[in-house]
Design a protein around this motif. Structure first.
Motif, short mmCIF file in Angstrom:
data_model
loop_
_atom_site.label_atom_id
_atom_site.label_comp_id
_atom_site.label_asym_id
_atom_site.label_seq_id
_atom_site.Cartn_x
_atom_site.Cartn_y
_atom_site.Cartn_z
N ALA A 1 -5.39 1.62 -5.18
CA ALA A 1 -5.40 3.04 -5.92
C ALA A 1 -6.50 4.10 -6.14
O ALA A 1 -6.16 5.29 -5.99
CB ALA A 1 -5.28 2.47 -7.38
N SER A 2 -7.61 3.32 -6.12
CA SER A 2 -8.85 4.06 -6.16
C SER A 2 -8.75 4.91 -4.46
O SER A 2 -9.37 6.17 -4.34
CB SER A 2 -9.97 3.45 -6.51
OG SER A 2 -10.31 2.36 -5.46
N TYR A 3 -8.56 4.14 -3.69
CA TYR A 3 -8.73 4.64 -2.20
C TYR A 3 -7.67 5.76 -1.98
O TYR A 3 -8.02 6.80 -1.66
CB TYR A 3 -8.42 3.63 -1.01
CG TYR A 3 -9.46 2.72 -0.82
CD1 TYR A 3 -10.54 2.47 -1.75
CD2 TYR A 3 -9.33 2.13 0.36
CE1 TYR A 3 -11.55 1.60 -1.43
CE2 TYR A 3 -10.43 0.96 0.48
CZ TYR A 3 -11.34 0.68 -0.30
OH TYR A 3 -12.46 -0.07 -0.07
N TYR A 4 -6.62 5.62 -2.44
CA TYR A 4 -5.42 6.54 -2.44
C TYR A 4 -5.68 7.81 -3.11
O TYR A 4 -5.47 8.91 -2.73
CB TYR A 4 -4.03 6.00 -2.67
CG TYR A 4 -2.77 6.65 -2.27
CD1 TYR A 4 -2.68 7.06 -0.85
CD2 TYR A 4 -1.75 7.16 -2.97
CE1 TYR A 4 -1.85 7.82 -0.57
CE2 TYR A 4 -0.64 7.95 -2.74
CZ TYR A 4 -0.64 7.96 -1.47
OH TYR A 4 0.34 8.86 -1.12
N ALA A 5 -6.14 7.61 -4.31
CA ALA A 5 -6.77 8.85 -5.05
C ALA A 5 -7.73 9.59 -4.40
O ALA A 5 -7.40 10.87 -4.54
CB ALA A 5 -7.12 8.26 -6.72
N GLU A 6 -8.70 9.00 -3.87
CA GLU A 6 -9.77 9.73 -3.22
C GLU A 6 -8.91 10.62 -2.00
O GLU A 6 -9.26 11.66 -1.71
CB GLU A 6 -10.71 8.60 -2.79
CG GLU A 6 -11.68 8.07 -3.52
CD GLU A 6 -12.43 8.98 -4.50
OE1 GLU A 6 -12.69 9.97 -4.04
OE2 GLU A 6 -13.00 8.74 -5.55
N TYR A 7 -8.19 9.72 -1.35
CA TYR A 7 -7.68 10.62 -0.25
C TYR A 7 -6.96 11.63 -0.44
O TYR A 7 -6.83 12.68 -0.02
CB TYR A 7 -6.82 9.57 0.52
CG TYR A 7 -5.95 10.08 1.64
CD1 TYR A 7 -6.45 10.50 2.74
CD2 TYR A 7 -4.42 10.19 1.48
CE1 TYR A 7 -5.63 11.23 3.65
CE2 TYR A 7 -3.57 10.87 2.36
CZ TYR A 7 -4.29 11.25 3.55
OH TYR A 7 -3.37 12.01 4.49
N LEU A 8 -6.14 11.62 -1.69
CA LEU A 8 -5.41 12.74 -1.98
C LEU A 8 -6.29 13.57 -2.60
O LEU A 8 -5.83 14.97 -2.26
CB LEU A 8 -4.39 12.23 -3.21
CG LEU A 8 -3.16 11.42 -3.10
CD1 LEU A 8 -2.38 11.03 -4.40
CD2 LEU A 8 -2.29 11.96 -2.09
#
Lengths: 343, 487
Positions: B454-461
């Motif tokens: 989740a945190s990775y993906y949020a960062e990516y977004l």
């Protein structure tokens, strides 16, 4: 207008007719009832069976019980139409002048027994057409009316036998019923032999005259038929027609010709008589289902496929009854029956 | 002839039969409706609302019941007559019904005969006309509906991944949004902050509900919302910046400290001390005004910020007093009035910031809790916790996902370990320790991707939105996250 006395009269006469005939006929209950129904309904009957099973005896017994003028024609291959209807003969009058005089044939009667009708040629067989349907005879442009009641009780041997000519469709259609006279059971056979040891003659006593028969016919006509039953009978007749858009695949495959509208009339008319004979005052599905066989078996012509596959006309009728939703009737259960079952 | 009373007992039996059969058929239709709605929900990857399911099934049941009963099943007089006739009365009753108005004698005799025979039968003799096919169909329909509602695991159907826990997923989202709204309703925020937070909740709700997202994707959305809140907090809470700036000057050191700590009593004391100092030495009035302006300039806060505005106004009042060159009581009076107004404005601004901080804290807690639920973690459990692991490199703000391995382990197969160039630290380890750690062992205290996804993906977004991800890498990154998500 029919009243309760008429119903009692009908019931009494029916019982007496059946009683008298049963003195001469052992077994063949369905055939006897069929003949009585047809006679009261005013229709002609074709009895088919191998020689010696009592067809002629039944008709003769019926003739005696009805106390009506009775003629018998033994159909043979050399029988001519004039031998049936009658012909004009030259006679000298009181002044010695020659004149043509119509001499009525055996058809001028009330009850005509046409014995072994399919042994005559089709031409002679057809001589009966007008008499059977219109109850008139035309000779040399002169039409003669037959006395009422008039009906023909014909017998025939199965067409597979030697020296027979199949009846034309127009003529078979004029028979209200075609009844199959089967071979009696062993017990019936023994009883027949016992009975005929005393005398071969019919012993039935006259119980009803022509006027009474016409009165019974009028009573039966009054019996009400509900719409569902009427429609069911008509649907059954329609179902025999392979050319109709509503015809089933079975009918298309196994029926060559279907029954004429006379079949519908026959089902209802005969149904009314059967209902009264059963002590009912309405025609039931069961009446139609039972009468479908004698009414349709000579009117429905099986196709070549049916013949080759060994499917009889009775099989076809049975199938059509199932398709038309033939309603099986449970035997009536009374309160007593129910209580017995609960115990 | 009173047909109704004649048929009454038979009609009751048929009515019962009709009601049962109609109910079974309607139940079949209702269950089928539940099945199809639920199935559509699974295909669309959105769990239908419970109310919708009940509404649709109830509606279909009611409509089917009405149609089937009134068009097909209702025991009319004719139907009752037919059923009685079938127990052996040979169409006597049907004929009686049809000829009930016929005045002829034979019809009357027929009716008498029919009534006589009707008296010889009982309603119990009419066999029930229940169809086994209808009951079987109903059972199958119910089973399918229940199965569709309680799908125990994800499965693929027609090439679409169907998620069995979509209902629970939606429930978490629903509860989160409700909690956020309830918190906001109870808070004492000013209108502007309230509206900003309402807007954030609305956007979050849309993101979570519009996308047929997986659990991980929804957790990422929650993480992103928490980060947005953090940004809002950083923008809205100016007492740290202003307080620190004020502390740099001797004259306002104590006031700055009080403001930074958000301590209202300390603020009052500091202002009292300043007022006394100015009363003793009025020449410091202008100095204080200048100091306040310089500190505000150094803090770099927005002029519309309430605390900034309060201090700015205070500085203006002080300048005016100095320009008036008042003396004695007049000076003290004006000064006292300025200090009172300043204290009131500063306290109000600090209270407002405290309320905002408290509210955002609550919201972040709720988001964190929902994210954990979404990822099937125990409430309060943080990714990487529970197995004695610290945060890994790359989890810190500013780094791209993938800079560190889950659980803070070094990358395997000679991959370059995250260099920690961001502000984050690897769970307190120093560089030496990190360099001497063994090669990554996937079986020793690793953290599941699901926990950090989740945190990775949020960062990516975030990186994607800010244009930090090169076009040619976007596809690769998308594939990476898709693969993780499906896995």
């Amino acid at each position: 207008m029919v009243n309760e006395n008429d119903i009692l009269f009908f019931s009494e006469k029916i019982n007496r007719i059946l009683g008298e005939i049963s003195r001469d006929m052992i077994g063949q209950r369905d055939v006897v009832e069929g003949v009585v129904i047809a006679v009261i309904a005013g229709g002609n009957v074709l009895l088919e069976g191998v020689p010696g099973v009592g067809k002629t005896r039944l008709v003769r017994s019926m003739g005696q019980a009805l106390a009506l003028p009775f003629s018998r024609i033994q159909f043979t291959p050399d029988l001519m139409p004039a031998d049936v209807t009658g012909t004009n003969v030259i006679e000298k009058d009181e002044n010695g002048q020659n004149r043509l005089v119509f001499r009525p044939g055996p058809v001028f009667t009330n009850l005509l027994l046409a014995d072994e009708i399919n042994r005559a040629t089709p031409k002679t067989q057809s001589a009966l057409l007008e008499a059977m349907q219109e109850h008139t005879v035309t000779a040399d442009g002169q039409t003669y009316r037959l006395s009422e009641p008039f009906f023909v009780l014909a017998t025939q041997n199965p067409i597979e036998q030697d020296g027979t000519y199949p009846l034309p469709e127009a003529q078979t259609d004029r028979f209200l019923f075609k009844l199959i006279v089967g071979f009696p059971t062993t017990e019936e056979l023994a009883a027949i032999v016992q009975m005929t040891q005393a005398t071969m003659a019919e012993t039935a006593q006259p119980v009803i005259g022509g006027d009474e028969l016409l009165a019974m016919r009028a009573i039966a006509k009054e019996i009400p038929v509900m719409d569902d039953v009427l429609m069911y009978a008509m649907q059954l007749v329609s179902a025999t027609h392979p050319e109709l858009p509503s015809a089933s695949e079975y009918a298309k495959k196994y029926i060559r010709f279907g029954a004429s509208p006379r079949a519908g009339q026959a089902l209802i008319t005969a149904g009314k008589v059967r209902a009264l004979m059963a002590g009912r005052f309405n025609v039931s599905f069961d009446d139609i289902n039972t009468l479908a066989y004698p009414v349709l078996r000579h009117r429905v012509k099986p196709s070549f496929a049916a013949v080759t596959e060994g499917i009889s006309v009775e099989d076809i009728i049975t199938h059509l009854l199932e398709e038309a939703g033939g309603r099986k009737q449970n035997p009536i259960q009374t309160v007593t029956d129910l209580l017995k079952k609960k115990k | 002839m009173d047909i109704k009373s004649l048929f009454a007992s038979f009609r009751r039996r048929l009515l019962l039969e009709s009601l049962v059969r109609t109910s079974v058929i309607s139940l079949t239709a209702g269950a089928a409706a539940v099945f199809f709605v639920s199935f559509a929900g699974h295909i669309a990857r959105t769990a239908p609302h419970t109310g919708l399911l009940w509404g649709v099934s109830g509606g279909v049941f009611a409509v089917t019941f009405a149609l089937v009963f009134f068009i097909g099943m209702r025991p009319t007089e004719k139907k009752v007559a037919q059923r009685i006739d079938r127990i052996g009365l040979q169409e006597r009753i049907g004929t009686m019904l049809e000829y009930r108005a016929d005045p002829t004698e034979i019809a009357r005799i027929q009716r008498t005969d029919a009534v006589h025979h009707l008296g010889r039968v009982l309603p119990e003799q009419m066999p029930w006309n229940f169809r086994r096919k209808e009951f079987v169909l109903c059972l199958v329909s119910l089973c399918l509906a229940v199965l569709m509602l309680l799908l125990p695991y994800d499965f693929r159907l027609f090439g679409v991944t169907v998620r069995a826990d979509a209902g629970e997923q939606a429930q978490i989202v629903r509860e989160l949004i409700e909690e956020l709204r309830e918190n906001l309703r109870q808070s004492e925020l000013e209108k502007a902050e309230r509206e900003a937070l309402e807007e954030l909740i609305r956007e979050l709700e849309e993101e979570l509900r519009e996308e047929a997202a997986s659990r991980l994707e929804q957790a990422a959305e929650m993480q992103e919302a928490a980060q947005d809140l953090q940004e809002m907090l950083e923008e809205g809470i100016t007492r740290d910046e202003i307080g620190e700036a004020l502390r740099q000057y001797d004259l306002t050191e104590k006031l700055g400290e009080a403001i930074r700590d958000g301590d209202s009593e300390a603020v009052s004391e500091a202002l009292d001390e300043l007022e006394n100092a100015l009363n003793e030495d009025p020449s410091k009035t202008g100095e204080l005004a200048d100091t306040l302006r310089r500190a505000l300039g150094e803090a770099g806060t927005d002029a519309e910020d309430p605390l900034h505005a309060a201090l700015e106004e205070f500085a203006s009042d002080l300048e005016k007093i100095e320009e008036q060159e008042l003396e004695g009581d007049a000076f003290s009076g004006e000064l006292s009035e300025a200090f009172d107004e300043a204290e009131e404005a500063i306290q109000s601004a600090l209270e407002r910031q405290a309320a905002l901080e408290e509210e955002i804290g609550r919201m972040q807690e709720a988001l964190e809790r929902s994210k954990d639920e979404m990822l099937d973690n125990e409430p309060g459990e943080k990714p990487g916790e529970g197995e004695g692991e610290g945060e890994m490199p790359g989890e810190m703000p500013g780094e791209m996902p993938g800079d560190g391995m889950p659980g803070g382990e070094p990358p395997q197969d000679g991959m370059q370990q995250g260099d920690g160039t961001g502000s984050g630290e690897a769970g307190g380890d120093d560089l030496y320790e990190r360099m001497t750690e063994p090669i990554y062992d996937p079986y020793s205290g690793s953290v599941a991707y699901g926990e950090v996804f989740a945190s990775y993906y949020a960062e990516y977004l975030d990186a994607l939105e800010s244009g930090d991800v090169p076009q040619e890498l976007q596809e690769i990154m998308d594939s990476y996250f898709d693969a993780l998500n499906e896995g």
